[in-house]
Write an enzyme that holds these catalytic residues in place. Structure first.
Site, PDB file in Angstrom:
ATOM      1  N   TYR A 185     -37.371  27.440  -8.987  1.00  0.00           N
ATOM      2  CA  TYR A 185     -37.286  26.839 -10.432  1.00  0.00           C
ATOM      3  C   TYR A 185     -36.676  27.816 -11.219  1.00  0.00           C
ATOM      4  O   TYR A 185     -36.601  28.947 -11.247  1.00  0.00           O
ATOM      5  CB  TYR A 185     -38.589  26.728 -10.850  1.00  0.00           C
ATOM      6  CG  TYR A 185     -38.693  26.053 -12.218  1.00  0.00           C
ATOM      7  CD1 TYR A 185     -38.334  24.677 -12.364  1.00  0.00           C
ATOM      8  CD2 TYR A 185     -39.105  26.595 -13.351  1.00  0.00           C
ATOM      9  CE1 TYR A 185     -38.559  24.174 -13.402  1.00  0.00           C
ATOM     10  CE2 TYR A 185     -39.174  25.855 -14.568  1.00  0.00           C
ATOM     11  CZ  TYR A 185     -38.801  24.711 -14.688  1.00  0.00           C
ATOM     12  OH  TYR A 185     -39.107  24.020 -15.940  1.00  0.00           O
ATOM     13  N   ASP A 220     -32.730  35.527 -11.181  1.00  0.00           N
ATOM     14  CA  ASP A 220     -33.400  34.847 -12.414  1.00  0.00           C
ATOM     15  C   ASP A 220     -34.726  35.530 -12.253  1.00  0.00           C
ATOM     16  O   ASP A 220     -35.306  35.415 -11.425  1.00  0.00           O
ATOM     17  CB  ASP A 220     -33.435  33.446 -11.893  1.00  0.00           C
ATOM     18  CG  ASP A 220     -34.537  32.758 -12.843  1.00  0.00           C
ATOM     19  OD1 ASP A 220     -35.007  33.513 -13.856  1.00  0.00           O
ATOM     20  OD2 ASP A 220     -34.789  31.550 -12.901  1.00  0.00           O
ATOM     21  N   LYS A 272     -40.305  35.008 -20.195  1.00  0.00           N
ATOM     22  CA  LYS A 272     -41.454  35.134 -20.194  1.00  0.00           C
ATOM     23  C   LYS A 272     -41.838  36.571 -20.798  1.00  0.00           C
ATOM     24  O   LYS A 272     -42.056  36.789 -22.035  1.00  0.00           O
ATOM     25  CB  LYS A 272     -41.977  34.984 -18.737  1.00  0.00           C
ATOM     26  CG  LYS A 272     -41.759  33.374 -18.623  1.00  0.00           C
ATOM     27  CD  LYS A 272     -42.417  32.947 -16.976  1.00  0.00           C
ATOM     28  CE  LYS A 272     -42.359  31.607 -17.078  1.00  0.00           C
ATOM     29  NZ  LYS A 272     -41.560  30.657 -15.906  1.00  0.00           N
TER      30      LYS A 272
HETATM   31  C1  LIG Z   1     -40.547  29.864 -16.115  1.00  0.00           C
HETATM   32  C2  LIG Z   1     -38.983  30.120 -15.417  1.00  0.00           C
HETATM   33  C3  LIG Z   1     -38.001  29.746 -16.032  1.00  0.00           C
HETATM   34  C4  LIG Z   1     -37.911  28.620 -17.094  1.00  0.00           C
HETATM   35  O1  LIG Z   1     -38.602  29.587 -18.387  1.00  0.00           O
HETATM   36  P1  LIG Z   1     -38.655  28.631 -19.521  1.00  0.00           P
HETATM   37  O2  LIG Z   1     -38.999  29.387 -20.864  1.00  0.00           O
HETATM   38  O3  LIG Z   1     -40.124  27.871 -19.305  1.00  0.00           O
HETATM   39  O4  LIG Z   1     -37.810  27.764 -20.190  1.00  0.00           O
HETATM   40  C5  LIG Z   1     -36.708  30.018 -15.269  1.00  0.00           C
HETATM   41  N1  LIG Z   1     -36.736  30.636 -14.231  1.00  0.00           N
HETATM   42  C6  LIG Z   1     -37.987  31.139 -13.722  1.00  0.00           C
HETATM   43  C7  LIG Z   1     -37.943  31.634 -12.400  1.00  0.00           C
HETATM   44  C8  LIG Z   1     -39.396  30.734 -14.134  1.00  0.00           C
HETATM   45  O5  LIG Z   1     -40.203  31.051 -13.619  1.00  0.00           O
END
Ligand SMILES: *Cc1c(COP(=O)(O)O)cnc(C)c1O
Length: 409
Positions: free
Chosen positions: A136, A226, A254
């Site tokens: 994701y 990421d 985050k």
């Molecule tokens: C949560 C998440 C995202 C997206 O972040 P948002 O602030 O919710 O848009 C992207 N990459 C990873 C790995 C994530 O866990």
């Protein structure tokens, strides 16, 4: 006020009663939170392992973060100009994150990966990108793609097939698949979660990240980590530090916002300066680098360093992991990396999306419901990770283990 009546009302005014789909699975409304605990509107207390889905490594309402936000509030919340705090924040990130010389702050992880992929395409003048099935990277077009009959298809309605036609999904932990996908030397970037946190918790196999790095070097492909979950969690320098593998571009979110919205794209200056206004890769945002997120993020970074949070948190984390291992039934497995974990039932282990598809999700949900009844709030899906904070101390962990031993079967 009770949960049932709020749910009724929420469903009238918010789609599915929520503003983000996963929340529809949690049957309570939160009134307040502090440290490792949440309280719902009926006064029931929960030990929180969901932790806002990752950001709250310092627990809820950390006093230093609250103080920094209050201080900023007095001076305004948005200026439309640059601030000194943005520089201080960027300096701090550059100091602790390997291989990053400059950053661009956006507002969500979604925007961060969207910007990182555009940057990689702009830098390499290539259009294709490789993603891992089941990963994701947020809710934008080119990463909402899935493999379908040897080709690729959007994983959401509303996305034209053309917008995912340059996305190539491959299997995680499979170096041959990566080599094959990159072999034509026309892929701009490969983006990956160093630890897959959106299928539960899937660590990279030994040597996998190193091999991907090598294949990227050989094919002129940029490697994007990421680190929206792993950043500032596995270590101060994230997965790059923990696994000792350098990425070309890193995305954060985050934890970096100290509980406020944030996204960050970071890299070497030579790559970052392709972004506008210096270069020609467009990126902009009304709330980019906004004063409240900067103040909260900066305070969080200070506390992480000052209180040696990782050392203490990883110690209680190990205590929890050892405890869970002793309680697991024979046909369940615990997978974890430094502050993130998940339990899978009915399998020996999970290395990729195909193995994740085989887990006994119904049993997980029964376990989850049992835990919730005992006052332990874990993520309401087997495909999310549990998180531990600085405030999960020995007594919190013992209470959790007592609940697990009662509920797990
Ligand atoms: C949560 C998440 C995202 C997206 O972040 P948002 O602030 O919710 O848009 C992207 N990459 C990873 C790995 C994530 O866990």
């Amino acid at each position: 006020m009770n949960n049932a009546s709020l749910l009724d009302e929420a469903q009238q005014y918010l789609v599915g009663g929520v503003n983000s789909p996963i929340r529809a699975l949690t049957p309570f409304f939160t009134k307040k939170a502090r440290g490792a605990y949440l309280w719902d509107v009926e006064g029931k207390e929960y030990i929180d392992y969901c932790l806002g889905y990752g950001p709250l490594i310092l627990g809820h309402a950390h006093p230093d973060i609250m103080a920094a936000v209050k201080e900023q509030l007095k001076r305004g919340t948005l200026y439309g100009t640059s601030t000194e705090t943005e520089i201080m924040f960027a300096k701090e990130i550059v100091k602790v994150v390997p291989n990053v010389e400059m950053i661009r702050c956006v507002n969500t992880g979604t925007e961060a990966t969207m910007g990182a992929l555009r940057l990689a395409r702009g830098v390499t003048n290539r259009e294709k990108v490789v993603v891992f099935s089941g990963a994701y990277h947020g809710a934008h077009e080119c990463v909402l793609a899935k493999a379908k009959k040897g080709s690729v298809a959007p994983s959401s309605k509303g996305i034209p097939a053309a917008l995912v036609s340059n996305t190539i999904p491959v299997k995680f932990n499979d170096t041959e698949a990566v080599a094959a996908a990159l072999s034509s030397n026309d892929v701009a970037a490969i983006i990956l979660e160093p630890v897959m946190g959106n299928l539960g918790c899937i660590p990279p196999k030994k040597g996998f990240l190193e091999e991907v790095r090598k294949i990227c070097n050989e094919t002129g492909t940029l490697l994007i980590f990421d680190e929206v979950i792993t950043g500032f969690r596995l270590a101060m320098g994230g997965a790059q530090e923990h696994y000792n593998v350098d990425a070309d571009i890193v995305t954060f979110g985050k934890i970096a916002g100290g509980g406020l919205p944030i996204g960050i794209i970071g890299s070497q200056a030579g790559i970052m300066e392709h972004f506008t206004p210096v270069g020609k890769v467009y990126n902009a945002g009304t709330f980019n680098g906004n004063p409240l997120s900067m103040a909260a993020g900066l305070a969080a970074l200070h506390v992480l360093k000052r209180d040696k949070v990782h050392r203490r948190m990883h110690r209680s984390f190990d205590e929890l992991m050892n405890g869970i291992r002793c309680l697991l039934p024979e046909d369940a497995v615990l997978q974890s990396v430094k502050g993130m974990f998940q339990i899978y039932f009915g399998v020996d282990g999970v290395c990729d999306h195909t193995e994740a598809a085989n887990v006994d999700k119904e049993r997980y949900m029964r376990f989850w419901k049992g835990m919730l009844k005992e006052g332990i709030f874990m993520p309401p899906s087997n495909y999310e990770s549990n998180f531990v904070s600085y405030y999960h101390d020995s007594s919190t962990i013992q209470n959790t283990l007592d609940a697990i031993s009662k509920v797990i079967k």
